[in-house]
Structures are given as structure tokens and as C-alpha cells.
Design an enzyme around this catalytic site. Structure first.
Site, PDB file in Angstrom:
ATOM      1  N   GLY A 189       0.803  -1.225   0.000  1.00 51.22           N
ATOM      2  CA  GLY A 189       0.000   0.000   0.000  1.00 51.22           C
ATOM      3  C   GLY A 189       0.831   1.268   0.000  1.00 51.22           C
ATOM      4  O   GLY A 189       0.348   2.317   0.420  1.00 51.22           O
ATOM      5  N   ARG A 190       2.074   1.151  -0.439  1.00 51.43           N
ATOM      6  CA  ARG A 190       3.009   2.303  -0.464  1.00 51.43           C
ATOM      7  C   ARG A 190       3.291   2.873   0.928  1.00 51.43           C
ATOM      8  O   ARG A 190       3.730   3.997   1.080  1.00 51.43           O
ATOM      9  CB  ARG A 190       2.480   3.439  -1.382  1.00 51.43           C
TER      10      ARG A 190
END
Ligand SMILES: Cc1cc2nc3c(=O)[nH]c(=O)nc-3n(C[C@H](O)[C@H](O)[C@H](O)COP(=O)(O)O)c2cc1C
Length: 218
Positions: A189-190
Site C-alpha cells: 500500500g506504499r
């Protein structure tokens, strides 16, 4: 090719606050070893950024050839573009990207030329073709053709027929004193993990470098 759809999901690991060490240098060495073990191509290759006389950045790959205490070393031609930039503005930034491990390391620091004897010791250890090449290539200058470049190599080979090739006066190492170093581990999810260390001006009780560490937002 749709660049917007190129997307990796990072899953290989994480960094947690409790297990980050006080001294980042052995940790950096440990990550280098892991990159070597993971068979990353040229694990010691780093993007080296310098600035020109207008303050504009310039970046290229060089090979890390020394790591000790707080210093990293690479070798180059002092008369080339990066050499001139570093002589004018002796400060640089280096970045490693170890894709298979989903890791990035960023380093910033002041730069100076390595002592000549130390550069000579490394120069002697290089293969013959690399030593001849150091004489043959006027790094960063315009070359009329491939033939002209090959002719420069042949001329240097003829000039130094034996194995005893001196180090060119315009060739040698640069030493970067690490002032900041950051470890980046890709996460889902970065929401990546980043830990950045700053060298403190004050030395520890035994004269060792003291480091401040902060977790940074990805
Ligand atoms: C994998 C790789 C390793 C390199 N290693 C070095 C190096 O250690 N020293 C060097 O001067 N150039 C090295 N180069 C070439 C540089 O990227 C660059 O082309 C050259 O140093 C000239 O840069 P400059 O004109 O900015 O001075 C390497 C290039 C690659 C792709």
C-alpha cells in the site's frame, strides 16, 4: 507500453523501530552483504549525484569500492565532468536500489580526494585493460568516432607494454564522509518503512560518531 499500469507490490520485509541499530554503518554493510547474496546485479553500483556550477544536479552510476567507519570510496577520472563538479562543490549524494530485496539506501555527505597512496594501491589491483583504459579515456570529452576511441586505447597499450602501469595523475578515489544515511524497505500500500540517520557533531565517549535516527513518512 502502459507505464501507468506498471506496478510492483512490495512484500519482502519491514523495518521495525526496536530493531534499528544505533550505528547505521554496520547495518549498511549487512544490507550490502544481503544484496550480494541475493545476486543483485552490481550490488555496489550507486547513483551518484553532484551539482554543476549552476547548482543543477547531475547523476550517474559509479561503483562503491570502499566502506570504512563513516566513509565510502569510489574511483574516477578527476578531469571528467563529475570530477570538476566535485572539485567546485565537494558534496554529493548516492543511492543504491536493490530491486530483488525491495530496498533503497540513500547517502549524503562531504567529499574529498583520497590520499594518492591509497588510490595507487587500488589502481594496482585493477585488471590490465582497466589500467590502460584509465590512461586512454579523456573522460567526459567529445570523441570523434569509435575508431578514434579504439586508437586511444591502442596508443596507451603501446605506451605501457609491460604490467607495470603507473596510475594516471588525473585518476583516483573520492571519499565521501557519510553525514546522512537512510534505509528504505518497500511495504504494501506504499506504506514503506524509512529510517534516516544523521551524524551528530558531538563524538561519543570513545570518540565514535553518534547518530540521531528518525522514522520518516514514506
Ligand atoms: C554499472 C556502472 C558502473 C560504473 N562505474 C563507474 C565508476 O566506478 N567510476 C566512473 O568514473 N564511472 C563509472 N561508470 C560510468 C559513469 O556512469 C559515467 O558514465 C562516467 O563516470 C562519466 O560521468 P561524468 O561525465 O558525469 O563524469 C559506471 C557506469 C555503470 C553503468
Amino acid at each position: 507500453m502502459n507505464l501507468q499500469e506498471l506496478r510492483e507490490h512490495y512484500t519482502k520485509g519491514g523495518l521495525d523501530d526496536a530493531s534499528m541499530p544505533d550505528n547505521p554503518i554496520p547495518f549498511f554493510e549487512h544490507w550490502l552483504h544481503e544484496a550480494l547474496k541475493a545476486e543483485v546485479v552490481e550490488p555496489n553500483a550507486m547513483a551518484l549525484a553532484t551539482v554543476d556550477s549552476n547548482g543543477h544536479p547531475d547523476v550517474r552510476i559509479v561503483l562503491l569500492k570502499g566502506l570504512s567507519d563513516r566513509e565510502i570510496v569510489f574511483y574516477t577520472n578527476y578531469d571528467g565532468t563529475k570530477g570538476k563538479q566535485l572539485d567546485q562543490h565537494p558534496y554529493a549524494s548516492a543511492t543504491f536500489w536493490w530491486g530483488p530485496l525491495e530496498r533503497q539506501v540513500r547517502i549524503r555527505g562531504a567529499i574529498h580526494r583520497q590520499a594518492q597512496e591509497a588510490s595507487e594501491a587500488y589502481f594496482k589491483s585493477r585488471p590490465r585493460a582497466s589500467r590502460v583504459g584509465a590512461w586512454a579515456s579523456p573522460q567526459s570529452e567529445e570523441i570523434a568516432s569509435r575508431e578514434a576511441l579504439d586508437a586511444l586505447f591502442t596508443a596507451a597499450e603501446e605506451r605501457f607494454p609491460g604490467d607495470d602501469i603507473p596510475m594516471p595523475p588525473n585518476w583516483g578515489g573520492y571519499v565521501m564522509i557519510i553525514e546522512e544515511i537512510e534505509f528504505w524497505q518497500g511495504r504494501g500500500g506504499r506504506m514503506h518503512d524509512r529510517f534516516r540517520y544523521w551524524a551528530s557533531q558531538e563524538a561519543g565517549q570513545e570518540g565514535e560518531t553518534m547518530w540521531t535516527r528518525k522514522r520518516l513518512a514514506p
